[in-house]
Design a protein around this motif. Structure first.
Motif, PDB file in Angstrom:
ATOM      1  N   PRO A  50       0.639  -1.091  -0.008  1.00  0.00           N
ATOM      2  CA  PRO A  50      -0.051  -0.059  -0.110  1.00  0.00           C
ATOM      3  C   PRO A  50       0.776   1.340   0.046  1.00  0.00           C
ATOM      4  O   PRO A  50       1.690   1.395   0.740  1.00  0.00           O
ATOM      5  CB  PRO A  50      -0.859  -0.160   1.069  1.00  0.00           C
ATOM      6  CG  PRO A  50      -0.692  -1.542   1.502  1.00  0.00           C
ATOM      7  CD  PRO A  50       0.631  -2.058   0.894  1.00  0.00           C
ATOM      8  N   ALA A  51       0.482   2.352  -0.864  1.00  0.00           N
ATOM      9  CA  ALA A  51       1.151   3.501  -0.959  1.00  0.00           C
ATOM     10  C   ALA A  51       1.571   4.256   0.271  1.00  0.00           C
ATOM     11  O   ALA A  51       2.502   4.734   0.513  1.00  0.00           O
ATOM     12  CB  ALA A  51       0.613   4.235  -1.886  1.00  0.00           C
ATOM     13  N   LEU A  52       0.434   4.138   1.174  1.00  0.00           N
ATOM     14  CA  LEU A  52       0.500   4.772   2.377  1.00  0.00           C
ATOM     15  C   LEU A  52       1.425   4.222   3.489  1.00  0.00           C
ATOM     16  O   LEU A  52       2.018   5.069   4.267  1.00  0.00           O
ATOM     17  CB  LEU A  52      -0.811   4.691   2.965  1.00  0.00           C
ATOM     18  CG  LEU A  52      -1.435   3.336   3.776  1.00  0.00           C
ATOM     19  CD1 LEU A  52      -1.323   3.391   5.089  1.00  0.00           C
ATOM     20  CD2 LEU A  52      -2.925   3.290   3.287  1.00  0.00           C
ATOM     21  N   SER A 112      -5.536  -7.152  17.346  1.00  0.00           N
ATOM     22  CA  SER A 112      -4.496  -6.389  16.708  1.00  0.00           C
ATOM     23  C   SER A 112      -4.865  -6.780  15.313  1.00  0.00           C
ATOM     24  O   SER A 112      -4.714  -5.964  14.300  1.00  0.00           O
ATOM     25  CB  SER A 112      -3.281  -6.638  17.253  1.00  0.00           C
ATOM     26  OG  SER A 112      -2.199  -6.054  16.358  1.00  0.00           O
ATOM     27  N   GLY A 113      -4.760  -8.034  14.935  1.00  0.00           N
ATOM     28  CA  GLY A 113      -4.773  -8.541  13.502  1.00  0.00           C
ATOM     29  C   GLY A 113      -6.205  -8.238  12.918  1.00  0.00           C
ATOM     30  O   GLY A 113      -6.074  -7.769  11.593  1.00  0.00           O
ATOM     31  N   LEU A 114      -7.239  -8.170  13.560  1.00  0.00           N
ATOM     32  CA  LEU A 114      -8.413  -7.921  13.054  1.00  0.00           C
ATOM     33  C   LEU A 114      -8.719  -6.275  12.598  1.00  0.00           C
ATOM     34  O   LEU A 114      -9.091  -5.950  11.721  1.00  0.00           O
ATOM     35  CB  LEU A 114      -9.715  -8.227  14.118  1.00  0.00           C
ATOM     36  CG  LEU A 114      -9.860  -9.749  13.939  1.00  0.00           C
ATOM     37  CD1 LEU A 114     -11.160 -10.084  15.009  1.00  0.00           C
ATOM     38  CD2 LEU A 114     -10.165 -10.706  12.495  1.00  0.00           C
ATOM     39  N   LYS A 115      -7.812  -5.524  13.743  1.00  0.00           N
ATOM     40  CA  LYS A 115      -7.981  -4.317  13.421  1.00  0.00           C
ATOM     41  C   LYS A 115      -7.130  -3.767  12.245  1.00  0.00           C
ATOM     42  O   LYS A 115      -7.718  -3.075  11.431  1.00  0.00           O
ATOM     43  CB  LYS A 115      -7.261  -3.530  14.762  1.00  0.00           C
ATOM     44  CG  LYS A 115      -7.293  -1.984  14.707  1.00  0.00           C
ATOM     45  CD  LYS A 115      -6.696  -1.483  15.763  1.00  0.00           C
ATOM     46  CE  LYS A 115      -6.381   0.243  15.509  1.00  0.00           C
ATOM     47  NZ  LYS A 115      -6.129   0.635  17.009  1.00  0.00           N
ATOM     48  N   LEU A 116      -6.012  -4.662  12.041  1.00  0.00           N
ATOM     49  CA  LEU A 116      -5.275  -4.167  10.465  1.00  0.00           C
ATOM     50  C   LEU A 116      -5.841  -4.826   9.586  1.00  0.00           C
ATOM     51  O   LEU A 116      -5.670  -4.239   8.654  1.00  0.00           O
ATOM     52  CB  LEU A 116      -4.002  -5.154  10.932  1.00  0.00           C
ATOM     53  CG  LEU A 116      -2.774  -4.487  12.028  1.00  0.00           C
ATOM     54  CD1 LEU A 116      -1.740  -5.648  11.978  1.00  0.00           C
ATOM     55  CD2 LEU A 116      -2.368  -3.150  11.212  1.00  0.00           C
ATOM     56  N   TYR A 121      -8.180  -3.712   4.502  1.00  0.00           N
ATOM     57  CA  TYR A 121      -8.973  -4.421   3.776  1.00  0.00           C
ATOM     58  C   TYR A 121      -8.940  -3.908   2.234  1.00  0.00           C
ATOM     59  O   TYR A 121      -9.030  -4.862   1.327  1.00  0.00           O
ATOM     60  CB  TYR A 121     -10.315  -4.283   4.398  1.00  0.00           C
ATOM     61  CG  TYR A 121     -11.508  -5.304   3.642  1.00  0.00           C
ATOM     62  CD1 TYR A 121     -11.626  -6.414   4.088  1.00  0.00           C
ATOM     63  CD2 TYR A 121     -12.191  -4.788   2.606  1.00  0.00           C
ATOM     64  CE1 TYR A 121     -12.422  -7.481   3.263  1.00  0.00           C
ATOM     65  CE2 TYR A 121     -13.214  -5.269   2.316  1.00  0.00           C
ATOM     66  CZ  TYR A 121     -13.082  -6.672   2.154  1.00  0.00           C
ATOM     67  OH  TYR A 121     -14.216  -7.479   1.936  1.00  0.00           O
ATOM     68  N   GLU A 122      -9.289  -2.563   2.008  1.00  0.00           N
ATOM     69  CA  GLU A 122      -9.107  -2.145   0.556  1.00  0.00           C
ATOM     70  C   GLU A 122      -7.710  -2.423  -0.354  1.00  0.00           C
ATOM     71  O   GLU A 122      -7.431  -1.958  -1.264  1.00  0.00           O
ATOM     72  CB  GLU A 122      -9.603  -0.875   0.385  1.00  0.00           C
ATOM     73  CG  GLU A 122     -11.065  -0.758   0.956  1.00  0.00           C
ATOM     74  CD  GLU A 122     -11.609   0.740   0.831  1.00  0.00           C
ATOM     75  OE1 GLU A 122     -12.356   0.800  -0.292  1.00  0.00           O
ATOM     76  OE2 GLU A 122     -11.373   1.480   1.659  1.00  0.00           O
ATOM     77  N   TYR A 123      -6.668  -2.742   0.547  1.00  0.00           N
ATOM     78  CA  TYR A 123      -5.308  -2.816  -0.038  1.00  0.00           C
ATOM     79  C   TYR A 123      -4.976  -4.139  -0.377  1.00  0.00           C
ATOM     80  O   TYR A 123      -3.871  -4.588  -0.763  1.00  0.00           O
ATOM     81  CB  TYR A 123      -4.181  -2.206   0.851  1.00  0.00           C
ATOM     82  CG  TYR A 123      -4.578  -0.683   1.119  1.00  0.00           C
ATOM     83  CD1 TYR A 123      -4.251   0.171   0.133  1.00  0.00           C
ATOM     84  CD2 TYR A 123      -5.193  -0.226   2.201  1.00  0.00           C
ATOM     85  CE1 TYR A 123      -4.407   1.536   0.423  1.00  0.00           C
ATOM     86  CE2 TYR A 123      -5.496   1.189   2.580  1.00  0.00           C
ATOM     87  CZ  TYR A 123      -5.099   1.922   1.465  1.00  0.00           C
ATOM     88  OH  TYR A 123      -5.290   3.399   1.570  1.00  0.00           O
ATOM     89  N   LEU A 124      -5.810  -5.169  -0.041  1.00  0.00           N
ATOM     90  CA  LEU A 124      -5.481  -6.674  -0.004  1.00  0.00           C
ATOM     91  C   LEU A 124      -5.670  -6.886  -1.786  1.00  0.00           C
ATOM     92  O   LEU A 124      -6.571  -7.763  -2.263  1.00  0.00           O
ATOM     93  CB  LEU A 124      -6.383  -7.624   0.573  1.00  0.00           C
ATOM     94  CG  LEU A 124      -6.468  -7.341   2.185  1.00  0.00           C
ATOM     95  CD1 LEU A 124      -7.262  -8.007   2.879  1.00  0.00           C
ATOM     96  CD2 LEU A 124      -4.819  -7.743   2.569  1.00  0.00           C
TER      97      LEU A 124
END
Length: 126
Positions: A50-52, A112-116, A121-124
């Motif tokens: 992801p660019a961010l 932690s993993g679900l927050k990430l 999500y839109e970068y998968l």
């Protein structure tokens, strides 16, 4: 026709609908679907991140420094790998350990993993 149907969204009918057993533990059903896909995504030969993430903190205080583009890309890719590992760990733990048997560390890993997962999500995609 409902408003949702008019917009072109798919809504299950009773004949072709979702089995009620899948809804009793929807978290487990979704985990069974998501985990193998996250694992395959993490293991595939990806070409970016992801660019961010291109401005990854250099130190513990979150300081950003000017670095060569190649070095920044390597750091960002490593950071992306760590994010994907955390997401995979969350789903792996959810699948392998019942919620009432999880340790505090396992619950923290899942949280932690679900927050990430939600954040990225839109970068998968690659």
């Amino acid at each position: 026709m409902t408003e949702v149907d008019a917009l072109g969204a798919w809504t299950p009918t009773e004949e072709a609908g979702i089995k009620e057993q899948e809804l009793w533990s929807l978290d487990a059903t979704l985990t069974d679907y998501i985990l193998p896909r996250i694992t395959a995504f993490r293991e595939m030969d990806r070409h970016g991140f992801p660019a961010l993430l291109s401005e990854v903190p250099i130190d513990q205080q979150g300081t950003l420094e000017k670095r060569e583009e190649k070095e920044m890309d390597e750091r960002a890719m490593a950071h992306w790998e760590n994010i994907l590992r955390s997401i995979e760990l969350a789903f792996t733990t959810m699948k392998s350990v019942q919620h009432f048997e999880r340790s505090t560390t396992q619950n923290d890993d899942i949280k932690s993993g679900l927050k990430l997962f939600a954040e990225y999500y839109e970068y998968l995609w690659d």
